[in-house]
Design a protein around this motif. Structure first.
Motif, PDB file in Angstrom:
ATOM      1  N   GLU A   1       3.705  -4.729  -6.407  1.00 60.26           N
ATOM      2  CA  GLU A   1       4.834  -5.643  -6.544  1.00 60.26           C
ATOM      3  C   GLU A   1       4.471  -7.067  -6.157  1.00 60.26           C
ATOM      4  OE1 GLU A   1       8.093  -4.016  -4.311  1.00 60.26           O
ATOM      5  OE2 GLU A   1       7.966  -2.101  -5.368  1.00 60.26           O
ATOM      6  N   ASN A   2       3.621  -7.211  -5.135  1.00 63.84           N
ATOM      7  CA  ASN A   2       3.137  -8.526  -4.713  1.00 63.84           C
ATOM      8  C   ASN A   2       1.818  -8.336  -3.979  1.00 63.84           C
ATOM      9  OD1 ASN A   2       3.745  -7.992  -1.884  1.00 63.84           O
ATOM     10  ND2 ASN A   2       5.890  -8.371  -2.401  1.00 63.84           N
ATOM     11  N   LEU A   3       1.163  -9.438  -3.650  1.00 66.84           N
ATOM     12  CA  LEU A   3      -0.155  -9.350  -3.021  1.00 66.84           C
ATOM     13  C   LEU A   3      -0.111  -8.681  -1.654  1.00 66.84           C
ATOM     14  CD1 LEU A   3      -1.694 -12.742  -4.128  1.00 66.84           C
ATOM     15  CD2 LEU A   3      -2.613 -10.463  -4.623  1.00 66.84           C
ATOM     16  N   ALA A   4       0.964  -8.853  -0.910  1.00 64.69           N
ATOM     17  CA  ALA A   4       1.047  -8.209   0.406  1.00 64.69           C
ATOM     18  C   ALA A   4       0.925  -6.692   0.271  1.00 64.69           C
ATOM     19  CB  ALA A   4       2.355  -8.592   1.105  1.00 64.69           C
ATOM     20  N   TRP A   5       1.615  -6.099  -0.713  1.00 62.02           N
ATOM     21  CA  TRP A   5       1.500  -4.649  -0.925  1.00 62.02           C
ATOM     22  C   TRP A   5       0.083  -4.284  -1.362  1.00 62.02           C
ATOM     23  CZ3 TRP A   5       4.682  -1.660   1.336  1.00 62.02           C
ATOM     24  CH2 TRP A   5       6.028  -1.978   1.478  1.00 62.02           C
ATOM     25  N   GLY A   6      -0.569  -5.140  -2.128  1.00 60.82           N
ATOM     26  CA  GLY A   6      -1.953  -4.895  -2.522  1.00 60.82           C
ATOM     27  C   GLY A   6      -2.898  -4.905  -1.332  1.00 60.82           C
ATOM     28  N   TYR A   7      -2.689  -5.859  -0.421  1.00 60.79           N
ATOM     29  CA  TYR A   7      -3.528  -5.881   0.789  1.00 60.79           C
ATOM     30  C   TYR A   7      -3.222  -4.675   1.671  1.00 60.79           C
ATOM     31  CZ  TYR A   7      -5.536 -10.369  -0.281  1.00 60.79           C
ATOM     32  OH  TYR A   7      -6.254 -11.362  -0.885  1.00 60.79           O
ATOM     33  N   ARG A   8      -1.960  -4.278   1.746  1.00 57.36           N
ATOM     34  CA  ARG A   8      -1.629  -3.081   2.515  1.00 57.36           C
ATOM     35  C   ARG A   8      -2.399  -1.877   1.979  1.00 57.36           C
ATOM     36  NH1 ARG A   8       0.939   1.557   2.093  1.00 57.36           N
ATOM     37  NH2 ARG A   8       1.883   2.462   3.962  1.00 57.36           N
TER      38      ARG A   8
END
Length: 135
Positions: A36-43
């Motif tokens: 959904e966004n980069l934060a979820w990708g880093y998570r």
């Protein structure tokens, strides 16, 4: 824009049966997950590296990157050298995947290698907050 950034998947995590929070399903990319966004990708990077350590006993930078970016698809030794240079981590020393001071720079370095540009530290830190590892 780099594919990993466009997919909000800065680690270029391949499509698989594993489901992550914040994952877009179905992914519009035929090979890689989308978030959904980069934060979820880093998570997802933090979750996957923690899984390597907890489930598979892979606890060094060399081991983690060798699994993340296998020689069948990557120049793994160069990848390891680049991440070690970015983070100052010794490739053969154990990594605590629950330590923010280690993991935030590590995820940012993986993103740089995967996408060819520096990670936005705010996105990486937001991903760490979403990960919320237990002590």
């Amino acid at each position: 824009m780099a594919r990993g950034i466009d997919n909000c998947n800065p680690g270029n995590i391949r499509r698989s049966k594993v489901r992550y929070q914040g994952e877009v399903r179905p992914s519009r990319d035929p090979d890689f997950k989308q978030f959904e966004n980069l934060a979820w990708g880093y998570r997802a990077i933090f979750v996957l590296l923690d899984t390597y350590r907890i489930r598979y006993g892979i606890d060094t930078l060399r081991g983690m990157i060798s699994r993340w970016a296998p020689p069948s698809e990557n120049h793994t030794d160069a990848y390891i050298r680049a991440v070690a240079a970015d983070t100052g981590l010794d490739p053969d020393e154990p990594i605590d995947t629950r330590d923010a001071r280690t993991m935030i720079p590590l995820a940012a370095a993986i993103s740089r290698v995967e996408n060819g540009s520096r990670a936005d530290p705010h996105d990486v830190e937001a991903g760490w907050r979403l990960f919320q590892p237990e002590a």
